[in-house]
Design a protein around this motif. Structure first.
Motif, PDB file in Angstrom:
ATOM      1  N   PRO A  88      -5.559 -13.368   6.727  1.00 14.38           N
ATOM      2  CA  PRO A  88      -4.757 -14.104   5.736  1.00 14.38           C
ATOM      3  C   PRO A  88      -5.388 -14.050   4.345  1.00 14.38           C
ATOM      4  CG  PRO A  88      -4.964 -15.373   7.750  1.00 14.38           C
ATOM      5  CD  PRO A  88      -5.886 -14.202   7.898  1.00 14.38           C
ATOM      6  N   GLU A  89      -4.536 -14.017   3.342  1.00 14.38           N
ATOM      7  CA  GLU A  89      -4.998 -13.910   1.957  1.00 14.38           C
ATOM      8  C   GLU A  89      -5.646 -15.198   1.477  1.00 14.38           C
ATOM      9  OE1 GLU A  89      -3.123 -12.756  -2.459  1.00 14.38           O
ATOM     10  OE2 GLU A  89      -1.826 -12.864  -0.679  1.00 14.38           O
ATOM     11  N   PHE A  90      -5.113 -16.358   1.898  1.00 14.75           N
ATOM     12  CA  PHE A  90      -5.625 -17.655   1.463  1.00 14.75           C
ATOM     13  C   PHE A  90      -6.125 -18.441   2.668  1.00 14.75           C
ATOM     14  CE2 PHE A  90      -2.414 -16.492  -1.706  1.00 14.75           C
ATOM     15  CZ  PHE A  90      -3.137 -16.656  -2.892  1.00 14.75           C
ATOM     16  N   SER A  91      -7.061 -19.346   2.426  1.00 17.20           N
ATOM     17  CA  SER A  91      -7.519 -20.226   3.489  1.00 17.20           C
ATOM     18  C   SER A  91      -6.370 -21.108   3.955  1.00 17.20           C
ATOM     19  CB  SER A  91      -8.679 -21.096   3.005  1.00 17.20           C
ATOM     20  OG  SER A  91      -8.229 -22.043   2.059  1.00 17.20           O
ATOM     21  N   THR A  92      -6.477 -21.613   5.171  1.00 18.64           N
ATOM     22  CA  THR A  92      -5.404 -22.431   5.730  1.00 18.64           C
ATOM     23  C   THR A  92      -5.158 -23.670   4.881  1.00 18.64           C
ATOM     24  OG1 THR A  92      -5.892 -21.659   7.969  1.00 18.64           O
ATOM     25  CG2 THR A  92      -4.623 -23.692   7.761  1.00 18.64           C
ATOM     26  N   LEU A  93      -6.232 -24.310   4.394  1.00 20.11           N
ATOM     27  CA  LEU A  93      -6.077 -25.528   3.603  1.00 20.11           C
ATOM     28  C   LEU A  93      -5.367 -25.245   2.292  1.00 20.11           C
ATOM     29  CD1 LEU A  93      -6.651 -28.548   3.431  1.00 20.11           C
ATOM     30  CD2 LEU A  93      -8.858 -28.005   2.368  1.00 20.11           C
ATOM     31  N   SER A  94      -5.793 -24.209   1.574  1.00 22.08           N
ATOM     32  CA  SER A  94      -5.122 -23.867   0.310  1.00 22.08           C
ATOM     33  C   SER A  94      -3.684 -23.432   0.555  1.00 22.08           C
ATOM     34  CB  SER A  94      -5.887 -22.750  -0.414  1.00 22.08           C
ATOM     35  OG  SER A  94      -7.142 -23.197  -0.856  1.00 22.08           O
ATOM     36  N   ALA A 152      12.787 -25.735   8.283  1.00 24.21           N
ATOM     37  CA  ALA A 152      13.437 -24.626   8.984  1.00 24.21           C
ATOM     38  C   ALA A 152      14.230 -23.763   8.004  1.00 24.21           C
ATOM     39  CB  ALA A 152      14.357 -25.171  10.084  1.00 24.21           C
ATOM     40  N   ILE A 153      14.870 -24.407   7.041  1.00 20.00           N
ATOM     41  CA  ILE A 153      15.587 -23.661   5.998  1.00 20.00           C
ATOM     42  C   ILE A 153      14.621 -22.757   5.243  1.00 20.00           C
ATOM     43  CG2 ILE A 153      16.799 -23.927   3.793  1.00 20.00           C
ATOM     44  CD1 ILE A 153      18.050 -26.498   4.979  1.00 20.00           C
ATOM     45  N   TYR A 154      13.450 -23.292   4.904  1.00 15.64           N
ATOM     46  CA  TYR A 154      12.460 -22.495   4.193  1.00 15.64           C
ATOM     47  C   TYR A 154      11.937 -21.353   5.061  1.00 15.64           C
ATOM     48  CZ  TYR A 154      12.253 -26.480   0.942  1.00 15.64           C
ATOM     49  OH  TYR A 154      12.562 -27.461   0.044  1.00 15.64           O
ATOM     50  N   VAL A 155      11.764 -21.606   6.357  1.00 11.46           N
ATOM     51  CA  VAL A 155      11.252 -20.569   7.261  1.00 11.46           C
ATOM     52  C   VAL A 155      12.232 -19.398   7.337  1.00 11.46           C
ATOM     53  CG1 VAL A 155      10.712 -20.017   9.665  1.00 11.46           C
ATOM     54  CG2 VAL A 155       9.790 -22.092   8.636  1.00 11.46           C
ATOM     55  N   VAL A 156      13.527 -19.682   7.397  1.00 17.31           N
ATOM     56  CA  VAL A 156      14.520 -18.610   7.484  1.00 17.31           C
ATOM     57  C   VAL A 156      14.346 -17.622   6.336  1.00 17.31           C
ATOM     58  CG1 VAL A 156      16.984 -18.088   7.264  1.00 17.31           C
ATOM     59  CG2 VAL A 156      16.242 -19.924   8.778  1.00 17.31           C
ATOM     60  N   VAL A 157      14.240 -18.146   5.121  1.00 12.18           N
ATOM     61  CA  VAL A 157      14.100 -17.271   3.953  1.00 12.18           C
ATOM     62  C   VAL A 157      12.694 -16.682   3.889  1.00 12.18           C
ATOM     63  CG1 VAL A 157      14.243 -17.143   1.437  1.00 12.18           C
ATOM     64  CG2 VAL A 157      15.832 -18.598   2.707  1.00 12.18           C
ATOM     65  N   GLY A 158      11.681 -17.542   4.070  1.00  9.49           N
ATOM     66  CA  GLY A 158      10.310 -17.083   3.939  1.00  9.49           C
ATOM     67  C   GLY A 158       9.944 -16.013   4.947  1.00  9.49           C
ATOM     68  N   VAL A 338      11.254 -21.595  -2.602  1.00 10.72           N
ATOM     69  CA  VAL A 338      10.177 -21.933  -1.667  1.00 10.72           C
ATOM     70  C   VAL A 338       9.977 -20.806  -0.656  1.00 10.72           C
ATOM     71  CG1 VAL A 338       9.322 -23.611  -0.003  1.00 10.72           C
ATOM     72  CG2 VAL A 338      10.652 -24.386  -1.962  1.00 10.72           C
ATOM     73  N   GLY A 339      11.082 -20.221  -0.187  1.00 10.70           N
ATOM     74  CA  GLY A 339      10.968 -19.144   0.786  1.00 10.70           C
ATOM     75  C   GLY A 339      10.190 -17.959   0.244  1.00 10.70           C
ATOM     76  N   VAL A 340      10.536 -17.509  -0.960  1.00  9.13           N
ATOM     77  CA  VAL A 340       9.824 -16.378  -1.559  1.00  9.13           C
ATOM     78  C   VAL A 340       8.375 -16.751  -1.856  1.00  9.13           C
ATOM     79  CG1 VAL A 340       9.692 -14.882  -3.587  1.00  9.13           C
ATOM     80  CG2 VAL A 340      11.896 -15.320  -2.506  1.00  9.13           C
ATOM     81  N   PHE A 341       8.167 -17.981  -2.309  1.00  7.77           N
ATOM     82  CA  PHE A 341       6.807 -18.409  -2.656  1.00  7.77           C
ATOM     83  C   PHE A 341       5.903 -18.446  -1.426  1.00  7.77           C
ATOM     84  CE2 PHE A 341       3.545 -21.633  -3.487  1.00  7.77           C
ATOM     85  CZ  PHE A 341       2.988 -21.116  -4.652  1.00  7.77           C
ATOM     86  N   ILE A 342       6.378 -19.053  -0.337  1.00  6.78           N
ATOM     87  CA  ILE A 342       5.525 -19.122   0.849  1.00  6.78           C
ATOM     88  C   ILE A 342       5.389 -17.755   1.504  1.00  6.78           C
ATOM     89  CG2 ILE A 342       5.981 -21.556   1.251  1.00  6.78           C
ATOM     90  CD1 ILE A 342       7.907 -20.864   3.431  1.00  6.78           C
ATOM     91  N   ALA A 343       6.392 -16.888   1.327  1.00  3.34           N
ATOM     92  CA  ALA A 343       6.250 -15.513   1.806  1.00  3.34           C
ATOM     93  C   ALA A 343       5.138 -14.809   1.032  1.00  3.34           C
ATOM     94  CB  ALA A 343       7.564 -14.760   1.650  1.00  3.34           C
ATOM     95  N   ARG A 344       5.121 -15.035  -0.272  1.00  2.34           N
ATOM     96  CA  ARG A 344       4.100 -14.401  -1.129  1.00  2.34           C
ATOM     97  C   ARG A 344       2.687 -14.821  -0.744  1.00  2.34           C
ATOM     98  NH1 ARG A 344       0.294 -13.053  -3.189  1.00  2.34           N
ATOM     99  NH2 ARG A 344      -0.199 -12.451  -5.339  1.00  2.34           N
ATOM    100  N   ILE A 345       2.489 -16.072  -0.310  1.00  2.00           N
ATOM    101  CA  ILE A 345       1.143 -16.564  -0.024  1.00  2.00           C
ATOM    102  C   ILE A 345       0.793 -16.489   1.467  1.00  2.00           C
ATOM    103  CG2 ILE A 345       1.197 -18.114  -2.009  1.00  2.00           C
ATOM    104  CD1 ILE A 345       1.731 -20.441  -0.122  1.00  2.00           C
ATOM    105  N   SER A 346       1.661 -15.863   2.285  1.00  2.00           N
ATOM    106  CA  SER A 346       1.468 -15.877   3.744  1.00  2.00           C
ATOM    107  C   SER A 346       1.097 -14.521   4.318  1.00  2.00           C
ATOM    108  CB  SER A 346       2.741 -16.394   4.432  1.00  2.00           C
ATOM    109  OG  SER A 346       3.028 -17.709   4.037  1.00  2.00           O
ATOM    110  N   ARG A 347       0.657 -13.617   3.497  1.00  2.00           N
ATOM    111  CA  ARG A 347       0.270 -12.287   3.983  1.00  2.00           C
ATOM    112  C   ARG A 347      -0.853 -12.396   5.011  1.00  2.00           C
ATOM    113  NH1 ARG A 347       1.073  -7.256   1.608  1.00  2.00           N
ATOM    114  NH2 ARG A 347      -0.137  -5.609   2.587  1.00  2.00           N
TER     115      ARG A 347
END
Length: 568
Positions: A88-94, A152-158, A338-347
């Motif tokens: 993962p790119e970021f720590s779990t807490l961040s 769940a809405i955010y997960v669908v997009v993210g 939110v979906g695109v943002f959490i996708a960006r930080i979830s690599r």
């Protein structure tokens, strides 16, 4: 290697950037000039959508919950959103801090006290008359609106975006999440429309939250005696302008600096204020209420997910439309951002980690938040220590009224204003960053000038929505809520396509994995069989001294025949 982006002709994707900018700026001018007329027109559109399609919102959001639970728990959970074995790119807490602050931080501060009180004061028709029934129903309904459904809405997009970006190497864009359905057509006009809808929806969704946040800041300043008229539009416009300026500086600094730092600060301040209320407030009641209300939520969530209020007649459907449908529309309007943002930080995270992290952890934190703030206010109301409902709940002021009843509450109220401002900033800068990536053809590091443009555009839309709201106060709140519901409808259809596209991609990847696994297993079986045959022939050959040469030749021929036959 990322594929070329045919619609990007400069530092921005012109066929996405300019149509979106023109629509948004046109609305800003229309709302600023027309004001009352604009408010009437927006309300008319909202009436048509809510009056005729509220059942669709309820059904779709419930199906989104079922879909993400099935994907996360099932056989697709081991798929990694990135290269195999990538960290993962970021720590779990961040990671959790950033998605929580961007996802609903400002809304929690605004509604944490006010929503349970509103449901206690004016419950849904059919709720029991006793204080206990109204209190329990208030908390369960609040948990419904802020629990697994929005996430769940955010997960669908993210999830759809993260898979296309990190697994398939596509640009950061909504359109490529639908590539499994439309193929290369996503690079044409339909892709432009999808990304433009996402940009406009994000701007309006974030602007709605920013409008709610700045109204609460003004109320807090009035409660502390800093200003005389918290509903002054001049004051609200000045506040939006000042906070937008700070958000612009943050988004210019990038995701690894300003946005990350502010998100971590937000989490620290929010935790400190919540800990203060736990200690200074009714601690035992909060703990008991959290456990009880969570249990009630788990018992009722399936029924409430599909409850349109029809059994209670027009009053029931009106209540559901004003609250639950508003929330579903609000979350959907936030979903592109939110979906695109959490996708960006979830690599680097697996599908199961993504679903569990985004769906369950923030939900549990949200339940604790409402149990602390909403539960404390309800306890005071039922014990007769405070009357928050006298003349109706003051939604903007409810948090400060609660803090004022606790020792040292005045100082904490000042800290709460700072928290609201910082959540305001993180919502705005995160939203601007996402919009800018979409408008720049998926560039993860979009140009600074366009970051500034979209940050200022968000502030302008928030101002326009407040201007197109009559006399302020409740009228402002109603207009902001209306805008969220209206803009969410077209994107809800895009989300349905995302579910289908994600399922198609996961099935193809799973099939490819199973085929490769079967081929590897088949090769291992052949290798073991060949090795065993060679060993057997070698033993027989060493024991046959009469015709060793011929035996060796036959052994080689037998081995070659076996290998050729099995591999064929």
């Amino acid at each position: 290697m990322e594929p070329p982006v045919p619609y990007k002709t400069s530092s921005v994707a012109a066929r996405v950037f300019w149509p979106s900018a023109i629509v948004i700026l046109g609305f800003v001018l229309y709302a600023a000039i027309g004001q009352e007329t604009a408010a009437d027109h927006v309300q008319t559109v909202q009436d048509e959508i809510v009056g005729n399609l509220s059942w669709l919102y309820m059904a779709l959001v419930s199906l989104f919950v079922i879909f993400v639970l099935w994907v996360g728990i099932g056989r697709f959970g081991d798929i990694r959103l990135g290269r195999d074995n990538e960290k993962p790119e970021f720590s779990t807490l961040s990671w959790l801090a950033m998605l929580f602050a961007a996802g609903m931080g400002i809304g929690l501060v605004f509604w944490g006290v006010a929503e349970p009180l509103n449901f206690y004061d004016a419950p849904m028709p059919g709720t029991g008359e006793s204080e206990a029934a109204r209190s329990e129903t208030a908390m369960v309904r609040t948990f419904l609106h802020w629990g697994i459904h929005p996430w769940a809405i955010y997960v669908v997009v993210g999830l759809a975006v993260a898979y296309s970006v990190h697994r398939k190497g596509r640009p950061v864009s909504i359109r490529y999440a639908l590539e499994p359905l439309f193929g290369d057509r996503v690079k044409g006009i339909w892709g432009d429309i999808i990304d433009s809808i996402a940009i406009i929806g994000t701007l309006f969704g974030v602007a709605t939250s920013l409008g709610l946040g700045v109204m609460q800041v003004a109320s807090g300043m009035n409660y502390l005696g800093w200003v005389d008229d918290p509903e002054s539009k001049t004051l609200l416009v000045i506040l939006i302008a000042c906070i937008t300026a700070v958000a612009t500086l943050s988004v210019v600094s990038g995701i690894g600096k300003g946005i990350k730092w502010l998100s971590n600060i937000n989490m620290g301040l929010a935790a400190a204020i919540m800990l203060f209320v736990i200690i200074a407030g009714p601690t035992l009641f909060i703990a008991n209420g959290l456990v009880q209300d969570t249990g009630l939520y788990l018992q009722e969530v399936a029924r409430l997910s599909f409850d349109t209020g029809a059994s209670q007649g027009d009053e029931g459907t009106t209540w559901v439309n004003g609250w639950t449908v508003f929330y579903w529309g609000w979350w959907i309007s936030w979903a592109p951002f939110v979906g695109v943002f959490i996708a960006r930080i979830s690599r680097g995270r697996t599908v199961r980690e993504f679903v569990c992290g985004v769906l369950l952890v923030p939900t549990l934190l949200t339940f604790v938040w409402f149990a602390v703030f909403g539960g404390s206010a309800l306890k005071q109301q039922m014990d007769g220590k405070e009357d928050y409902t006298d003349g109706g709940v003051n939604t903007n002021n409810a948090l400060f009224e609660l803090l004022d009843t606790l020792p040292g509450g005045t100082f904490v109220a000042g800290v709460a204003i700072l928290l609201i401002v910082l959540f305001f900033v993180t919502s705005s800068d995160s939203g601007s960053y996402v919009v800018d990536m979409l408008a720049s053809g998926g560039d993860p590091n979009p140009p600074i000038w366009s970051r500034v443009f979209w940050a200022l555009a968000e502030g302008a839309v928030a101002i326009a929505l407040l201007l197109a709201s009559g006399s302020g106060g409740t009228a402002s709140l109603d207009t902001l809520k209306t805008a969220a519901i209206v803009i969410a409808f077209p994107f809800s259809l895009v989300m349905v396509g995302m579910c289908i596209a994600t399922l198609k991609s996961f099935r193809e990847e799973r099939a490819a994995y199973l085929k490769a696994k079967q081929e590897r297993e088949h090769e291992r079986i052949i290798d073991r069989a060949v090795a065993a045959m060679e060993e057997s022939i070698d033993v027989n050959g060493n024991g046959d001294t009469g015709d060793g040469g011929a035996g060796g030749t036959d052994a080689e021929g037998a081995t070659a025949t076996l290998t050729k036959k099995d591999k064929g």
